[in-house]
Design an enzyme around this catalytic site. Structure first.
Site, PDB file in Angstrom:
ATOM      1  N   GLU A 159      71.087  27.283  32.563  1.00 23.15           N
ATOM      2  CA  GLU A 159      71.694  26.416  31.556  1.00 23.15           C
ATOM      3  C   GLU A 159      70.917  26.467  30.252  1.00 23.15           C
ATOM      4  O   GLU A 159      69.690  26.545  30.261  1.00 23.15           O
ATOM      5  CB  GLU A 159      71.690  24.993  32.131  1.00 23.15           C
ATOM      6  CG  GLU A 159      72.432  23.968  31.330  1.00 23.15           C
ATOM      7  CD  GLU A 159      72.422  22.605  32.036  1.00 23.15           C
ATOM      8  OE1 GLU A 159      72.311  22.554  33.283  1.00 23.15           O
ATOM      9  OE2 GLU A 159      72.488  21.604  31.332  1.00 23.15           O
ATOM     10  N   GLU A 163      71.982  18.817  23.210  1.00 23.13           N
ATOM     11  CA  GLU A 163      72.519  17.507  23.564  1.00 23.13           C
ATOM     12  C   GLU A 163      72.119  16.490  22.492  1.00 23.13           C
ATOM     13  O   GLU A 163      70.952  16.391  22.129  1.00 23.13           O
ATOM     14  CB  GLU A 163      71.981  17.040  24.919  1.00 23.13           C
ATOM     15  CG  GLU A 163      72.560  17.819  26.090  1.00 23.13           C
ATOM     16  CD  GLU A 163      71.909  17.394  27.400  1.00 23.13           C
ATOM     17  OE1 GLU A 163      72.607  16.842  28.253  1.00 23.13           O
ATOM     18  OE2 GLU A 163      70.697  17.604  27.551  1.00 23.13           O
TER      19      GLU A 163
END
Ligand SMILES: *[C@@H]1O[C@H](CO)[C@@H](O)[C@H](O)[C@H]1NC(C)=O
Ligand SMILES: *[C@@H]1O[C@H](CO)[C@@H](O)[C@H](O)[C@H]1NC(C)=O
Ligand SMILES: *[C@@H]1O[C@H](CO)[C@@H](O)[C@H](O)[C@H]1NC(C)=O
Ligand SMILES: *[C@@H]1O[C@H](CO)[C@@H](O)[C@H](O)[C@H]1NC(C)=O
Ligand SMILES: *[C@@H]1O[C@H](CO)[C@@H](O)[C@H](O)[C@H]1NC(C)=O
Ligand SMILES: *[C@@H]1O[C@H](CO)[C@@H](O)[C@H](O)[C@H]1NC(C)=O
Ligand SMILES: *[C@@H]1O[C@H](CO)[C@@H](O)[C@H](O)[C@H]1NC(C)=O
Ligand SMILES: *[C@@H]1O[C@H](CO)[C@@H](O)[C@H](O)[C@H]1NC(C)=O
Ligand SMILES: *[C@@H]1O[C@H](CO)[C@@H](O)[C@H](O)[C@H]1NC(C)=O
Ligand SMILES: *[C@@H]1O[C@H](CO)[C@@H](O)[C@H](O)[C@H]1NC(C)=O
Ligand SMILES: *[C@@H]1O[C@H](CO)[C@@H](O)[C@H](O)[C@H]1NC(C)=O
Ligand SMILES: *[C@@H]1O[C@H](CO)[C@@H](O)[C@H](O)[C@H]1NC(C)=O
Length: 403
Positions: A159, A163
């Site tokens: 990943e 964010e």
């Protein structure tokens, strides 16, 4: 703090599961009848498409092959190339995107919205990227507890993240994972100068190469990770994101009561559902536009048997064991799996749905965490707050509140 990853997986988890859906992990793979491991649960159909973890499934070919990378700039004037996740059969040529929740097009942008009390929205690209340069202009959401995401996520949980935590509009968090292994030191906050992340468009780029990974904001490199720096001598491997990944954009409630304390704290606290955006518009929102994908070539030495899909050939999940294949990525229908993608009769994506009653994306504005089954489903689904129940029927479904 907490990987948003599993939330996404769960949002897409649904479709046909057994009433007593088997769970799965690397040590406890799925049975042959429900061969596809998706967010820790075994199933068929949707479970075998984007997000299906080959390493935890019955066999490496239980998940459908992954659609290969496509160079493309995406602009948003309509949703014609997007399909509700549980109608999708794996044809990325037909539909570039799958979604759940409440996305909409406004002002030539993609708006992901989170109406009062819901679990928000997810928009994921069906074409995988195996190294590439990914850029988008983004305006984040705002308010504590509200998380905006722009991430790359592989099927075995490598990943690469941006964010935005809604209480801080002058920074964005960068993060990465190798096969889902949590390491808090991987999270680094990057400052966003020149206005803020909510009011102003900024261009966020992930430049992902086999040896180096860069996070760039408005063309300035904010962080560089080298593959070499991730070496684990004990395991003899680089713990570097290295498997074909999908782009996932999301707006979700990190500050929901359904979340763990650590997540709520990381998100800045519980969401105030009486805040300005809910009062004025009825939802929180994040905006995305002109998304550009530039595919880099497969690493030198990759076995090249075609230009249709990526396949896993080893339980190691290492880059060197990924192959290019000519095999199709499309299931005939939602009972099929990677073990035989044409076992059932062919249906079209518009006909297909695991449950017609869960199909409508935006009609139900129901709240997320009130139903009795919500907690257990949320727990086993990595806490994407799930409403509805496991219907005891052959084709039971998990109905997600936001769908
Ligand atoms: C995928 O969709 C495209 C466009 O609709 C179509 O031309 C193609 O035949 C489909 N592929 C498969 C394998 O169904
Ligand atoms: C759409 O864009 C115009 C021009 O940039 C702006 O004035 C308007 O506020 C935008 N509308 C919304 C809903 O963001
Ligand atoms: C936002 O994050 C930046 C960078 O870490 C930090 O300097 C700033 O104080 C933070 N602002 C708020 C309101 O938390
Ligand atoms: C986290 O990553 C750092 C840097 O690669 C490494 O030194 C450290 O041992 C890791 N910690 C854990 C708990 O895995
Ligand atoms: C990574 O380490 C290897 C072996 O030490 C070295 O040959 C290579 O140049 C390094 N790569 C980079 C990008 O630093
Ligand atoms: C390195 O690999 C070993 C063996 O797989 C594992 O136990 C350890 O947690 C790994 N270290 C890090 C920092 O991930
Ligand atoms: C929102 O405001 C209304 C009316 O002021 C109040 O009754 C309600 O408890 C508040 N809800 C939340 C979630 O704060
Ligand atoms: C959002 O929903 C909560 C719970 O139903 C309610 O108390 C609150 O007033 C709602 N907020 C707005 C702005 O309507
Ligand atoms: C994307 O949109 C931003 C903001 O409007 C603009 O600055 C940028 O040039 C656009 N990029 C592309 C590739 O169109
Ligand atoms: C994508 O574009 C780059 C150049 O911009 C090219 O090198 C590459 O071959 C293209 N890849 C695909 C899959 O079309
Ligand atoms: C491609 O599909 C064929 C027929 O289903 C299968 O035998 C073969 O193993 C697949 N190739 C790969 C690389 O998965
Ligand atoms: C897939 O299932 C169909 C229908 O049962 C069968 O005819 C076909 O031979 C199977 N294909 C493979 C590769 O097993």
């Amino acid at each position: 703090m907490r990987p948003v990853a599993t939330l996404f997986l769960a949002a897409l988890a649904a479709a046909t599961v057994q009433a007593t859906a088997p769970t799965c992990s690397a040590d406890d793979k799925c049975p042959e009848d429900y061969p596809c491991c998706y967010s820790g649960m075994c199933g068929v159909g949707t479970y075998c498409l984007g997000g299906c973890n080959p390493l935890d499934s019955y066999s490496l070919d239980s998940c459908a092959p992954e659609p290969i990378c496509k160079n493309q700039t995406y602009t948003f004037t309509n949703m014609d190339n997007a399909i509700l996740y549980d109608h999708y059969l794996g044809n990325a040529t037909e539909y570039d995107w799958v979604y759940s929740g409440y996305p909409k097009i406004q002002n030539d942008s993609l708006w992901l919205t989170m109406p009062n009390g819901t679990t928000g929205s997810l928009f994921a690209l069906n074409h995988y990227i195996w190294y590439g340069k990914i850029s988008a202009s983004i305006k984040s959401s705002r308010t504590k507890g509200v998380i905006t995401g722009f991430i790359l996520m592989s099927d075995d949980e490598d990943e690469i993240d941006y964010e935005w935590v809604g209480y801080n509009l002058t920074s964005v968090q960068t993060n990465f994972y190798f096969q889902g292994i949590e390491n808090y030191t991987n999270e680094v906050t990057a400052a966003v100068s020149d206005g803020d992340t909510f009011d102003d468009w900024h261009t966020y780029t992930i430049d992902w190469k086999p040896e180096t990974l860069e996070w760039q904001i408005d063309g300035v490199t904010m962080r560089t990770l080298t593959r070499n720096s991730t070496y684990n001598a004990t395991a003899g491997r680089y713990q570097y994101p290295q498997t074909p990944s999908r782009l996932e954009m999301s707006l979700w409630p990190g500050g929901s009561e359904a979340e763990g304390l650590g997540t709520i704290e990381w998100a800045g606290g519980l969401i105030d559902w009486n805040s300005t955006d809910i009062e004025e518009y009825g939802y929180f929102y994040a905006q995305y536009k002109n998304i550009t994908i530039e595919c880099y070539p497969a690493p030198a030495g990759t076995i090249d048997d075609g230009d249709v899909s990526y396949v896993y050939t080893s339980d190691s999940g290492l880059s060197s064991t990924i192959e290019l294949s000519g095999n199709s990525t499309v299931l005939n229908n939602l009972e099929d799996t990677g073990l035989n993608m044409t076992a059932g009769s062919k249906v079209t994506a518009s006909d297909s749905s695991s449950d017609s009653s869960s199909g409508s994306s935006s009609s139900s504005g129901s709240s997320s965490s009130s139903s009795g089954s919500s907690k257990s489903a949320a727990a086993s689904h990595g806490q994407w707050a799930v409403q509805g129940s496991l219907v005891a029927a052959v084709a039971a479904v998990v109905a997600l509140s936001s769908l």
